[in-house]
Scaffold this active site. Structure first.
Site, PDB file in Angstrom:
ATOM      1  N   TRP A  37       0.817  -1.222   0.000  1.00  0.00           N
ATOM      2  CA  TRP A  37       0.000   0.000   0.000  1.00  0.00           C
ATOM      3  C   TRP A  37       0.843   1.262   0.000  1.00  0.00           C
ATOM      4  CZ3 TRP A  37      -1.468   3.252   4.601  1.00  0.00           C
ATOM      5  CH2 TRP A  37      -0.509   3.162   5.610  1.00  0.00           C
ATOM      6  N   ASP A  38       2.085   1.130   0.489  1.00  0.00           N
ATOM      7  CA  ASP A  38       2.871   2.363   0.645  1.00  0.00           C
ATOM      8  C   ASP A  38       3.255   2.968  -0.704  1.00  0.00           C
ATOM      9  OD1 ASP A  38       4.615   0.324   0.125  1.00  0.00           O
ATOM     10  OD2 ASP A  38       5.801   0.565   1.954  1.00  0.00           O
TER      11      ASP A  38
ATOM     12  N   LYS B 239       1.980  -0.373  15.997  1.00  0.00           N
ATOM     13  CA  LYS B 239       3.213  -0.299  15.219  1.00  0.00           C
ATOM     14  C   LYS B 239       3.293   1.065  14.537  1.00  0.00           C
ATOM     15  CE  LYS B 239       5.268  -3.056  11.465  1.00  0.00           C
ATOM     16  NZ  LYS B 239       4.869  -3.949  10.355  1.00  0.00           N
ATOM     17  N   GLN B 240       2.135   1.537  14.135  1.00  0.00           N
ATOM     18  CA  GLN B 240       2.022   2.880  13.567  1.00  0.00           C
ATOM     19  C   GLN B 240       0.612   3.376  13.872  1.00  0.00           C
ATOM     20  OE1 GLN B 240       2.634   0.806   9.693  1.00  0.00           O
ATOM     21  NE2 GLN B 240       1.530   2.549   8.927  1.00  0.00           N
TER      22      GLN B 240
ATOM     23  N   ASP C  78     -21.133  32.395  18.469  1.00  0.00           N
ATOM     24  CA  ASP C  78     -22.350  32.377  19.264  1.00  0.00           C
ATOM     25  C   ASP C  78     -23.214  31.254  18.681  1.00  0.00           C
ATOM     26  OD1 ASP C  78     -24.523  33.210  20.913  1.00  0.00           O
ATOM     27  OD2 ASP C  78     -25.346  34.260  19.167  1.00  0.00           O
ATOM     28  N   LEU C  79     -24.207  30.825  19.419  1.00  0.00           N
ATOM     29  CA  LEU C  79     -25.042  29.718  18.930  1.00  0.00           C
ATOM     30  C   LEU C  79     -26.390  30.203  18.384  1.00  0.00           C
ATOM     31  CD1 LEU C  79     -25.781  26.667  18.698  1.00  0.00           C
ATOM     32  CD2 LEU C  79     -26.535  26.804  21.087  1.00  0.00           C
ATOM     33  N   ASP C  80     -27.214  30.718  19.313  1.00  0.00           N
ATOM     34  CA  ASP C  80     -28.594  31.036  18.938  1.00  0.00           C
ATOM     35  C   ASP C  80     -28.618  32.167  17.914  1.00  0.00           C
ATOM     36  OD1 ASP C  80     -29.714  29.216  20.885  1.00  0.00           O
ATOM     37  OD2 ASP C  80     -29.057  30.643  22.410  1.00  0.00           O
TER      38      ASP C  80
ATOM     39  N   THR D 239     -32.539  28.900  16.816  1.00  0.00           N
ATOM     40  CA  THR D 239     -33.116  28.862  18.167  1.00  0.00           C
ATOM     41  C   THR D 239     -33.484  30.248  18.676  1.00  0.00           C
ATOM     42  OG1 THR D 239     -30.816  28.612  18.800  1.00  0.00           O
ATOM     43  CG2 THR D 239     -32.261  26.709  19.183  1.00  0.00           C
TER      44      THR D 239
ATOM     45  N   LYS E 254     -31.537  39.272  22.799  1.00  0.00           N
ATOM     46  CA  LYS E 254     -30.608  38.368  22.130  1.00  0.00           C
ATOM     47  C   LYS E 254     -29.224  38.445  22.781  1.00  0.00           C
ATOM     48  CE  LYS E 254     -32.761  37.946  17.622  1.00  0.00           C
ATOM     49  NZ  LYS E 254     -32.701  38.342  16.205  1.00  0.00           N
TER      50      LYS E 254
ATOM     51  N   LYS F  11     -22.871  38.303  28.581  1.00  0.00           N
ATOM     52  CA  LYS F  11     -22.708  39.339  27.562  1.00  0.00           C
ATOM     53  C   LYS F  11     -23.563  40.535  27.959  1.00  0.00           C
ATOM     54  CE  LYS F  11     -22.378  35.576  24.203  1.00  0.00           C
ATOM     55  NZ  LYS F  11     -23.005  34.855  23.087  1.00  0.00           N
TER      56      LYS F  11
ATOM     57  N   SER G 109     -21.779  30.679  23.954  1.00  0.00           N
ATOM     58  CA  SER G 109     -23.207  31.008  24.003  1.00  0.00           C
ATOM     59  C   SER G 109     -23.608  31.291  25.442  1.00  0.00           C
ATOM     60  CB  SER G 109     -24.027  29.818  23.479  1.00  0.00           C
ATOM     61  OG  SER G 109     -25.392  30.015  23.774  1.00  0.00           O
ATOM     62  N   ALA G 110     -24.505  32.263  25.593  1.00  0.00           N
ATOM     63  CA  ALA G 110     -25.013  32.553  26.937  1.00  0.00           C
ATOM     64  C   ALA G 110     -26.016  31.507  27.383  1.00  0.00           C
ATOM     65  CB  ALA G 110     -25.653  33.941  26.942  1.00  0.00           C
TER      66      ALA G 110
ATOM     67  N   GLU H 279     -21.262  36.843  15.928  1.00  0.00           N
ATOM     68  CA  GLU H 279     -22.456  37.088  16.756  1.00  0.00           C
ATOM     69  C   GLU H 279     -23.606  37.645  15.932  1.00  0.00           C
ATOM     70  OE1 GLU H 279     -24.089  37.155  19.445  1.00  0.00           O
ATOM     71  OE2 GLU H 279     -22.743  36.569  21.083  1.00  0.00           O
ATOM     72  N   ASP H 280     -24.811  37.415  16.420  1.00  0.00           N
ATOM     73  CA  ASP H 280     -25.973  38.011  15.770  1.00  0.00           C
ATOM     74  C   ASP H 280     -26.631  39.069  16.650  1.00  0.00           C
ATOM     75  OD1 ASP H 280     -26.928  36.185  17.700  1.00  0.00           O
ATOM     76  OD2 ASP H 280     -28.867  36.125  16.679  1.00  0.00           O
TER      77      ASP H 280
HETATM   78  C1  G6P Z   1     -28.646  33.099  24.129  1.00  0.00           C
HETATM   79  C2  G6P Z   1     -29.864  33.656  23.459  1.00  0.00           C
HETATM   80  C3  G6P Z   1     -30.772  34.344  24.430  1.00  0.00           C
HETATM   81  C4  G6P Z   1     -31.066  33.432  25.603  1.00  0.00           C
HETATM   82  C5  G6P Z   1     -29.776  33.065  26.278  1.00  0.00           C
HETATM   83  C6  G6P Z   1     -29.995  32.146  27.453  1.00  0.00           C
HETATM   84  O1  G6P Z   1     -27.770  34.120  24.375  1.00  0.00           O
HETATM   85  O2  G6P Z   1     -29.492  34.554  22.446  1.00  0.00           O
HETATM   86  O3  G6P Z   1     -31.942  34.721  23.802  1.00  0.00           O
HETATM   87  O4  G6P Z   1     -31.893  34.063  26.518  1.00  0.00           O
HETATM   88  O5  G6P Z   1     -28.941  32.419  25.328  1.00  0.00           O
HETATM   89  O6  G6P Z   1     -30.439  30.900  27.006  1.00  0.00           O
HETATM   90  P1  G6P Z   1     -30.922  29.722  27.954  1.00  0.00           P
HETATM   91  O7  G6P Z   1     -31.059  28.553  27.010  1.00  0.00           O
HETATM   92  O8  G6P Z   1     -29.857  29.544  28.969  1.00  0.00           O
HETATM   93  O9  G6P Z   1     -32.193  30.132  28.511  1.00  0.00           O
HETATM   94 MG    MG Z   2     -27.279  34.823  19.347  1.00  0.00          MG
END
Ligand code: G6P
Ligand code: MG
Length: 986
Positions: free
Chosen positions: A343-344, A582-583, A758-760, A766, A794, A894, A863-864, A918-919
């Site tokens: 294979w090598d 071995k590897q 950031d997530l949401d 969400t 937010k 935040k 994310s918060a 971030e949004d």
């Molecule tokens: C994010 C969202 C917020 C939300 C916060 C807390 O920052 O943008 O709208 O309030 O998280 O979320 P949790 O799931 O802990 O209630």
């Molecule tokens: Mg957000």
């Protein structure tokens, strides 16, 4: 241990004394051209078979006491052929015994610039006479199978009649010789050649030999203007006079040919070159052409530069130019591994060739295509109704391994061949070859469906059972990580190739011929998408296989007790039962970019498997070096790099005398390009992410892509790209697009090392669910609330959000009611999460993450939300982050910077090496407060403070993330390193 002399002479390998004549030197000073190889023996002692011709192998039955269906029945063994460089002397009628004579001084020098081996020996003969013998030897890289020597005899202090016999050393060759107790050379045979009668029409300069089914013919041409040349017996005799202080020059060119089961045809030598000077001239041109696309230099390490040049030169010498042959594990430099192809060839050697000499890469693939029927037969022998399985080790195309657990069970070889094909096609755009190879690609892809299944207990994941990965200290495992990863790549490429063929109208005929239907192609795609490539929940690493992490470690691993490879010490079952490698299969998959994973996970894999890997395979250090270089672990990366670069120059595995470790030699260039240069070849264009270890001032290398040759010069400030030949070429540098043209373009190395998301509202929708939950709560309790108010929530944590709502509505409640409302809102919100799945991930996130990783950036989540962990799990991206900051663990939410700072810290980065995405306005403020650049997902009106705006995450590119540093520099947050491009020789 021998050391390299004159390290500044980076285009030569020079050795003196024993180091020039010993067993190791025979391999180091080997010359080859893909059609023939000759060991670097000194001519006057070269009386043993030392030439390698690809067709010169014998087949021997394998005897089993207990044999089962599908066991390999015979093995091919390459046998060294009679010496084309042997020189014997008679002075004044007396034979000179070079075995017993005193070798006062000797030097051998392999010159990578001229492609010649130059050697000089000073002998003290009987009676105190001193004779110097100097030989220049060439095996022309672009020529036929021939060995050319210019011999100069210089008697220092005597004269007399001399007879120089230029013969091949077969006379008196008998059976016998010690068997060697080392599985890495195993069925070593003592070659027994006999001289056979000439064919009618043979010129007298032709000598024929035979052994088993192998027939050889050598034609020798000798020129000695100052002497008399006669062809006598097997070879020539040159008669002349030696004059003290004078030089007798003899040119000798031996053309070699082999055939199997039939004589070599008399016409085979019709075009063979005979003139030494012409051969030398051709060699100069061929070597110059080679370095035109392969030249490189490391500024700050001459010894390593020299080692890599040696390595690369040897790889190109051994690269097959015969489509009936591939490259043996030891190339054409020695007897190790019986000359077998593994294979090598595809995994280590071919990638280098594809980027420097694509025709040689194509030859290796053509060899596999030519053996497709044998691979089908092998699959049938193992009981597979469909498909083809390439043998683990072979010459003629049949399985030659007598130990199936570490032989035929290495199904990954099918994927390795497909990987090499995809790489070759990408590098060359050779569509005609892709078409030609499609049958092989499909037949081999079928094997994964033969040995794998969708496992309902694992959510329908595609699992592959009973295979052995590259690490041969584990065998017959389920879900070997490397195998699954290469199978995924293979199945994906096969499905993609089927689409490509369909679009061209070329699929039908092939599909009919091999009975392929659309359902089968759909199954390939489904299996690739569902491939089981898990992360261990406890260790955060990829398990090497289903059972590996549960096994005990081998006691005393790496203690002095384990001197030498474990395979020479333990019964294989002891190794199979322990967590010892071995590897590194997982690290190998990382180095080949088969799986995209967070930097932190790469780090954990490297650390974990580094602890249980013995590197008994010389291939191991290649992948560890690449992975460590990419992760910025300079010390380890350079140690591993030296391990492969010097594997033979310093005989680090004690078996260089068996031949050079061709894959490790090739691998040392892969470390330069893929490790330090960050080269990735899995995209549409070559992608680089060059870094510079502090031990070097800079480095350069070239590569060929789609007929263009470019050169990269990496320096303190970044990387300068320039086109050397061909059309302008598009590439990526740390994810930034660049068209490389004749004028050099320099890109600064980005200082951004991580992206924190950031997530949401950034990765998924969400934010809307939070809004709906708050709205429902507000409606229940009769608080005034709407989307406009929600905008201010937010990014704000749960309690902060409720306080804002209450303030806004002018409502006051006690602490108990407050907590109850928080719980109620969270229940409403979590109810909405019930249907979440990976489909809820915003479009483009997966691709962006992959791009970030490919550029070596870390990915963080800040994310918060206390629900963030659950949400990313539901989205199927929980294992994509290098670090997830815990909202519950930071002092202030935040717009305070805490969570972004915690995330940067968790990723091991300084804040100014990170970018935040971030949004929400609160989030943008938090990012800025942390000293990072802020990218806003939304409009300029909504997020006026953001440094850069994109309407949706799917439109954000890696290039934008990296270019924000310009923005930041303007704000004084980041400092961009600048420097001068140093010139360095190539
Ligand atoms: C994010 C969202 C917020 C939300 C916060 C807390 O920052 O943008 O709208 O309030 O998280 O979320 P949790 O799931 O802990 O209630
Ligand atoms: Mg957000």
């Amino acid at each position: 241990m021998a050391t390299i002399e004159n390290p500044s002479e980076a285009m030569r390998l020079v050795r003196h004394g024993d180091a020039a004549t010993g067993a190791q030197a025979a391999a180091l000073f080997a010359l080859a051209n893909g059609l023939v190889g000759v060991e670097g023996l000194i001519d006057e002692r070269a009386d043993r078979p030392c030439a390698y011709l690809p067709d010169a192998y014998v087949s021997r039955p394998i005897a089993y006491h207990e044999s089962f269906p599908g066991y390999a029945s015979a093995t091919d063994t390459r046998v060294p052929c009679p010496s084309p460089v042997l020189l014997r002397l008679h002075i004044d009628g007396e034979p000179v015994d070079f075995g017993g004579a005193d070798l006062v001084e000797t030097e051998s020098a392999l010159d990578f610039a001229t492609g010649q081996l130059r050697r000089l020996s000073r002998w003290r003969l009987a009676g105190g006479r001193t004779l110097e013998i100097a030989v220049d030897r060439i095996v022309p890289l672009a020529g036929g199978a021939c060995v050319a020597s210019r011999i100069r005899l210089r008697p220092i202090d005597f004269g007399g009649a001399v007879e120089v016999r230029l013969t091949y050393g077969v006379e008196g060759m008998g059976a016998g010789g010690a068997e060697v107790d080392d599985p890495r050379i195993s069925a070593r045979l003592r070659p027994v050649w006999t001289t056979i009668s000439p064919l009618p029409g043979d010129p007298s300069t032709v000598t024929r030999f035979a052994q088993d089914a192998v027939e050889l013919a050598y034609r020798q041409h000798v020129a000695a203007p100052a002497a008399e040349v006669a062809d006598e017996g097997a070879g020539h005799v040159v008669r002349g006079t030696l004059v003290a202080g004078g030089t007798l020059t003899i040119d000798r060119v031996v053309a070699l040919a082999s055939a199997r089961g039939r004589p070599v045809g008399p016409a085979v030598f019709d075009d063979a070159a005979t003139d030494f000077d012409a051969i030398a001239e051709g060699q100069n041109a061929a070597v110059e052409a080679l370095w035109d696309s392969a030249a490189f230099a490391i500024d700050g390490d001459d010894a390593l530069t020299q080692a890599l040049r040696f390595d690369l030169f040897q790889l190109h010498q051994s690269a097959s130019r015969d489509p009936d042959h591939s490259i043996g594990a030891k190339g054409l430099t020695g007897e190790g591994y019986e000359g077998h192809y593994f294979w090598d060839a595809e995994t280590f050697m071919l990638p280098v060739l594809a980027l420097q000499a694509p025709a040689k890469a194509r030859t290796l693939l053509a060899y596999r295509i030519g053996k497709l029927d044998r691979a089908r037969a092998h699959a049938r022998a193992l009981g597979h109704a469909r498909g083809a399985l390439y043998p683990w080790r072979t010459i003629a195309g049949d399985e030659c391994s007598s130990h199936y657990p570490t032989g035929s069970a290495q199904y990954h070889i099918n994927g390795d061949i497909a990987y090499a094909l995809a790489l070759y096609v990408a590098a060359t755009g050779d569509e005609a070859f892709r078409l030609r190879a499609a049958e092989m690609l499909f037949e081999t892809a079928r094997m994964w469906i033969e040995i794998g299944a969708f496992d309902a207990r694992r959510g329908g994941a595609f699992c592959i059972h009973g295979v052995t990965g590259p690490d041969e200290y584990s065998a017959l495992v389920d879900n070997d990580f490397y195998t699954n990863a290469i199978a995924r790549r293979h199945l994906g490429y096969a499905a993609e190739t089927a689409d490509w063929l369909r679009a061209r109208g070329d699929l039908g005929a092939l599909a009919d011929a091999i009975g392929l239907d659309e359902n089968e192609i759909a199954t390939w795609r489904k299996a690739a998408d569902a491939m089981w490539l898990p992360v261990d929940a406890v260790l955060g690493i990829n398990p090497q296989d289903d059972a590996f992490l549960g096994r005990p470690e081998l006691p005393g691993l790496k203690s002095p007790v384990h001197d030498g490879p474990l395979l020479m010490i333990y019964h294989p079952m002891i190794l199979f039962r322990h967590q010892v490698a071995k590897q590194g299969n997982v690290v190998q998959a990382m180095a080949m970019d088969l799986v995209s994973m967070p930097v932190s996970q790469q780090r954990r894999n490297l650390d974990y498997y580094g602890r249980v890997t013995t590197h008994d395979s010389t291939l191991s250090s290649v992948s560890f070096a690449i992975a460590a270089a990419r992760l910025g672990d300079e010390t380890a990366a350079l140690d591993f790099m030296r391990e492969c670069a010097f594997v033979d120059l310093e005989d680090r595995h004690g078996n260089t005398s068996h031949g050079l470790h061709m894959a490790a030699l090739a691998g040392s260039w892969l470390v330069l390009a893929q490790g330090w240069g960050g080269l990735r070849l899995d995209g549409r264009v070559p992608a680089f992410a060059p870094t510079l270890p502090s031990a070097w001032q800079g480095y350069r290398f070239r590569l060929q892509w789609r007929g263009s040759v470019i050169e990269l010069a990496v320096h303190a400030a970044g990387c300068t790209y320039r086109l050397l030949s061909g059309a302008p070429l598009d590439i990526l540098d740390h994810g930034r697009s660049l068209r490389v043209g004749a004028a050099p373009s320099t890109l600064a190395r980005p200082t951004v090392k991580g992206a924190i998301f950031d997530l949401d509202g950034v990765l998924t929708d969400t934010a809307e669910d939070h809004y709906q939950a708050w709205q429902a709560l507000a409606d229940t309790y009769g608080f005034a609330f709407d989307r406009a108010v929600n905008e201010r929530l937010k990014g704000v944590d749960r309690a902060g959000s409720l306080r804002l709502i209450l303030d806004q509505a002018g409502a006051a409640i006690d602490a108990e009611a407050f907590d109850a409302m928080l719980a109620e809102k969270n229940a409403l919100y979590r109810a909405r999460l019930a249907d979440y799945s990976p489909a809820n991930l915003f479009a483009g996130v997966t691709g962006l993450f992959a791009e970030l990783r490919a550029a070596g950036l870390k990915i963080g989540l800040a994310s918060a939300s206390r629900n963030a962990g659950d949400v990313v799990r539901l989205l199927g991206i929980a294992d994509q982050f290098d670090f997830v900051a815990d909202a519950g663990a930071v002092a202030q939410g935040k717009p305070a910077p805490d969570i972004f700072l915690a995330c940067a810290d968790g990723m091991g980065l300084a804040p100014n090496q990170c970018v935040g995405i971030e949004d929400a306005q609160a989030g943008i403020s938090a990012i800025h407060a942390a000293g990072m650049v802020a990218i806003g997902i939304g409009s300029e009106e909504a997020l006026p403070d953001a440094d850069l705006h994109v309407p949706a995450i799917g439109e954000l590119t890696l290039g934008q993330i990296l270019s924000t540093e310009q923005e930041a520099a303007a704000r004084g947050r980041l400092s961009i390193r600048t420097g001068k491009v140093e010139d360095m020789p190539c």
